[in-house]
Design a protein around this motif. Structure first.
Motif, PDB file in Angstrom:
ATOM      1  N   ILE A   1     -76.084  19.450  36.821  1.00 23.33           N
ATOM      2  CA  ILE A   1     -75.963  20.105  35.524  1.00 23.33           C
ATOM      3  C   ILE A   1     -76.831  19.450  34.464  1.00 23.33           C
ATOM      4  O   ILE A   1     -77.081  20.047  33.410  1.00 23.33           O
ATOM      5  N   SER A   2     -77.319  18.248  34.726  1.00 24.50           N
ATOM      6  CA  SER A   2     -78.158  17.581  33.741  1.00 24.50           C
ATOM      7  C   SER A   2     -79.638  17.621  34.098  1.00 24.50           C
ATOM      8  O   SER A   2     -80.480  17.174  33.343  1.00 24.50           O
ATOM      9  N   SER A   3     -79.973  18.145  35.257  1.00 27.49           N
ATOM     10  CA  SER A   3     -81.366  18.190  35.697  1.00 27.49           C
ATOM     11  C   SER A   3     -82.012  19.495  35.287  1.00 27.49           C
ATOM     12  O   SER A   3     -81.392  20.365  34.696  1.00 27.49           O
ATOM     13  N   SER A   4     -83.282  19.641  35.612  1.00 28.43           N
ATOM     14  CA  SER A   4     -83.984  20.883  35.288  1.00 28.43           C
ATOM     15  C   SER A   4     -83.481  22.010  36.169  1.00 28.43           C
ATOM     16  O   SER A   4     -82.827  21.797  37.180  1.00 28.43           O
ATOM     17  N   GLY A   5     -83.823  23.243  35.780  1.00 32.81           N
ATOM     18  CA  GLY A   5     -83.294  24.408  36.479  1.00 32.81           C
ATOM     19  C   GLY A   5     -83.834  24.549  37.893  1.00 32.81           C
ATOM     20  O   GLY A   5     -84.857  23.986  38.258  1.00 32.81           O
ATOM     21  N   TRP A   6     -83.126  25.325  38.672  1.00 37.04           N
ATOM     22  CA  TRP A   6     -83.518  25.575  40.059  1.00 37.04           C
ATOM     23  C   TRP A   6     -84.466  26.774  40.086  1.00 37.04           C
ATOM     24  O   TRP A   6     -84.089  27.879  39.725  1.00 37.04           O
ATOM     25  N   SER A   7     -85.701  26.554  40.545  1.00 40.40           N
ATOM     26  CA  SER A   7     -86.634  27.656  40.706  1.00 40.40           C
ATOM     27  C   SER A   7     -86.411  28.287  42.076  1.00 40.40           C
ATOM     28  O   SER A   7     -85.727  27.727  42.935  1.00 40.40           O
ATOM     29  N   TRP A   8     -87.026  29.460  42.267  1.00 30.46           N
ATOM     30  CA  TRP A   8     -86.903  30.122  43.567  1.00 30.46           C
ATOM     31  C   TRP A   8     -87.547  29.275  44.671  1.00 30.46           C
ATOM     32  O   TRP A   8     -87.080  29.256  45.811  1.00 30.46           O
TER      33      TRP A   8
ATOM     34  N   SER B   1     -71.391  28.928  51.512  1.00 33.34           N
ATOM     35  CA  SER B   1     -71.887  29.723  50.381  1.00 33.34           C
ATOM     36  C   SER B   1     -71.168  29.346  49.091  1.00 33.34           C
ATOM     37  O   SER B   1     -71.787  29.245  48.021  1.00 33.34           O
ATOM     38  N   PHE B   2     -69.864  29.137  49.189  1.00 32.07           N
ATOM     39  CA  PHE B   2     -69.076  28.764  48.008  1.00 32.07           C
ATOM     40  C   PHE B   2     -69.594  27.465  47.399  1.00 32.07           C
ATOM     41  O   PHE B   2     -69.804  27.373  46.184  1.00 32.07           O
ATOM     42  N   VAL B   3     -69.818  26.464  48.242  1.00 33.80           N
ATOM     43  CA  VAL B   3     -70.310  25.171  47.757  1.00 33.80           C
ATOM     44  C   VAL B   3     -71.722  25.307  47.208  1.00 33.80           C
ATOM     45  O   VAL B   3     -72.035  24.824  46.107  1.00 33.80           O
ATOM     46  N   ALA B   4     -72.599  25.986  47.959  1.00 32.51           N
ATOM     47  CA  ALA B   4     -74.001  26.110  47.558  1.00 32.51           C
ATOM     48  C   ALA B   4     -74.157  26.896  46.258  1.00 32.51           C
ATOM     49  O   ALA B   4     -74.903  26.489  45.361  1.00 32.51           O
ATOM     50  N   ILE B   5     -73.453  28.021  46.140  1.00 32.33           N
ATOM     51  CA  ILE B   5     -73.551  28.840  44.925  1.00 32.33           C
ATOM     52  C   ILE B   5     -73.012  28.068  43.720  1.00 32.33           C
ATOM     53  O   ILE B   5     -73.590  28.106  42.630  1.00 32.33           O
ATOM     54  N   GLY B   6     -71.916  27.356  43.918  1.00 29.06           N
ATOM     55  CA  GLY B   6     -71.364  26.564  42.821  1.00 29.06           C
ATOM     56  C   GLY B   6     -72.336  25.509  42.334  1.00 29.06           C
ATOM     57  O   GLY B   6     -72.497  25.309  41.121  1.00 29.06           O
ATOM     58  N   LEU B   7     -73.026  24.847  43.252  1.00 30.49           N
ATOM     59  CA  LEU B   7     -73.981  23.807  42.880  1.00 30.49           C
ATOM     60  C   LEU B   7     -75.247  24.385  42.246  1.00 30.49           C
ATOM     61  O   LEU B   7     -75.738  23.879  41.238  1.00 30.49           O
ATOM     62  N   VAL B   8     -75.753  25.463  42.838  1.00 27.00           N
ATOM     63  CA  VAL B   8     -77.005  26.047  42.343  1.00 27.00           C
ATOM     64  C   VAL B   8     -76.849  26.615  40.937  1.00 27.00           C
ATOM     65  O   VAL B   8     -77.741  26.483  40.095  1.00 27.00           O
ATOM     66  N   TYR B   9     -75.695  27.243  40.654  1.00 26.47           N
ATOM     67  CA  TYR B   9     -75.515  27.886  39.349  1.00 26.47           C
ATOM     68  C   TYR B   9     -74.725  27.032  38.362  1.00 26.47           C
ATOM     69  O   TYR B   9     -74.395  27.496  37.270  1.00 26.47           O
ATOM     70  N   ALA B  10     -74.449  25.777  38.718  1.00 27.15           N
ATOM     71  CA  ALA B  10     -73.700  24.899  37.822  1.00 27.15           C
ATOM     72  C   ALA B  10     -74.436  24.697  36.504  1.00 27.15           C
ATOM     73  O   ALA B  10     -73.845  24.797  35.425  1.00 27.15           O
ATOM     74  N   GLN B  11     -75.733  24.433  36.581  1.00 24.63           N
ATOM     75  CA  GLN B  11     -76.484  24.173  35.363  1.00 24.63           C
ATOM     76  C   GLN B  11     -76.601  25.415  34.486  1.00 24.63           C
ATOM     77  O   GLN B  11     -76.494  25.334  33.269  1.00 24.63           O
ATOM     78  N   ASP B  12     -76.811  26.580  35.107  1.00 26.28           N
ATOM     79  CA  ASP B  12     -76.913  27.821  34.332  1.00 26.28           C
ATOM     80  C   ASP B  12     -75.623  28.083  33.561  1.00 26.28           C
ATOM     81  O   ASP B  12     -75.652  28.461  32.386  1.00 26.28           O
ATOM     82  N   MET B  13     -74.490  27.895  34.214  1.00 24.08           N
ATOM     83  CA  MET B  13     -73.206  28.105  33.548  1.00 24.08           C
ATOM     84  C   MET B  13     -72.981  27.064  32.458  1.00 24.08           C
ATOM     85  O   MET B  13     -72.438  27.365  31.392  1.00 24.08           O
ATOM     86  N   TYR B  14     -73.414  25.840  32.730  1.00 22.93           N
ATOM     87  CA  TYR B  14     -73.257  24.782  31.734  1.00 22.93           C
ATOM     88  C   TYR B  14     -74.077  25.092  30.484  1.00 22.93           C
ATOM     89  O   TYR B  14     -73.620  24.902  29.356  1.00 22.93           O
ATOM     90  N   LYS B  15     -75.303  25.577  30.678  1.00 20.71           N
ATOM     91  CA  LYS B  15     -76.151  25.938  29.536  1.00 20.71           C
ATOM     92  C   LYS B  15     -75.530  27.077  28.733  1.00 20.71           C
ATOM     93  O   LYS B  15     -75.539  27.069  27.495  1.00 20.71           O
ATOM     94  N   LEU B  16     -75.014  28.088  29.440  1.00 20.20           N
ATOM     95  CA  LEU B  16     -74.383  29.219  28.755  1.00 20.20           C
ATOM     96  C   LEU B  16     -73.149  28.760  27.999  1.00 20.20           C
ATOM     97  O   LEU B  16     -72.849  29.251  26.904  1.00 20.20           O
TER      98      LEU B  16
END
Length: 278
Positions: free
Chosen positions: A19-26, A143-158
């Motif tokens: 959540i503190s790092s840069s965003g995840w690109s494709w 999928s649950f773990v991966a999606i939670g980790l990948v979108y953690a920063q996006d949700m934190y920013k929002l």
């Protein structure tokens, strides 16, 4: 199949790093998918272990996993965009995040079953319910773990955006004013007219009702203290315990109005108020 165990502290450190790092690109997500596919397929059967005498690169499983990961990524991304537009852009809540995860896993389930059957037919294998169920459960768990980790920063920013830089548009007759949440001390009602009070004490007449504002405002920052007023958390200067288990709240903003000078919190709402304020 070998199991990799992550303890609580490791997961916690990984979460805060994400959540503190840069965003995840494709590109980054694709690299993660490839690494994940390589690891899983090399641990799935004894023949695939790199140190085995009969080692054979699991090309079929590797490509199948890549396809599955890409489809899961597309489903998660599309669902996240939908939730971001309809829900997350307004307010980040636990219940909304849970709904996002549940619906995403539901879509993955709908996609997985026919894909599993199709791949088994192409590979010439038998489609057994046991393997279908086990594969689906493992896929949903990962999928649950991966999606939670990948979108953690996006949700934190929002989340940070919703409680810091969000704005509200106030219309008063022919005038339209935009105020950031951080510049609002409270909203109060007097003679069926709702006023917005800024931190410097300036008041603005609004066309809202307090009920409409209560639905619109972020409830992490604003609270309906009583029937007359909605207050901002950072505008509170002093909380005093008074008779019958009530609280008296004083705000930093200086406004000559009885509704703001002494804000009383009933004993029934005292616990909810303190939980919100703390």
């Amino acid at each position: 199949m070998r199991t990799i165990v992550l303890n609580k502290n490791t997961l916690k450190a990984l979460w805060y790093t994400l959540i503190s790092s840069s965003g995840w690109s494709w590109f980054q997500k694709l690299i993660v998918f490839i690494i994940f596919s390589l690891v899983v397929n090399h641990l799935s059967t004894p023949e695939s272990f790199p140190d085995g005498a009969s080692y054979r690169f699991p090309i079929e499983g590797f490509l199948s996993t890549i396809v599955l990961c890409i489809l899961i990524g597309i489903i998660a991304e599309l669902n996240f965009k939908f939730y971001k537009k309809k829900y997350f852009s307004k307010k980040i809540e636990i219940i909304t995040i849970v709904r996002f995860m549940v619906t995403t896993l539901g879509y993955i389930t709908i996609m997985y079953i026919p894909l599993f059957i199709l791949l088994n037919i192409v590979a010439g294998g038998d489609t057994e319910f046991y393997y279908l169920l086990i594969g689906l459960l493992l896929t949903l768990l990962v999928s649950f773990v991966a999606i939670g980790l990948v979108y953690a920063q996006d949700m934190y920013k929002l989340y940070k955006l919703s409680i810091k830089d969000a704005e509200i548009t106030i219309e008063s007759g022919a005038k339209t004013t935009k105020l950031t949440y951080g510049n609002i001390a409270c909203f109060y009602s007097e003679n069926k007219i709702v006023y917005a009070v800024q931190n410097d004490g300036k008041t603005i007449i609004t066309d809202f009702t307090l009920n409409e504002l209560e639905e619109k405002l972020n409830d992490q920052l604003f609270l309906r203290a009583n029937r007359q007023i909605i207050i901002h958390k950072d505008a509170v200067e002093q909380i005093e315990k008074i008779e019958n288990g009530k609280l008296r709240v004083r705000l930093k903003a200086c406004v000559e109005n009885d509704a703001i000078a002494e804000i009383n919190i009933s004993r029934y709402k005292r616990r909810a108020f303190m939980n919100w304020f703390q």
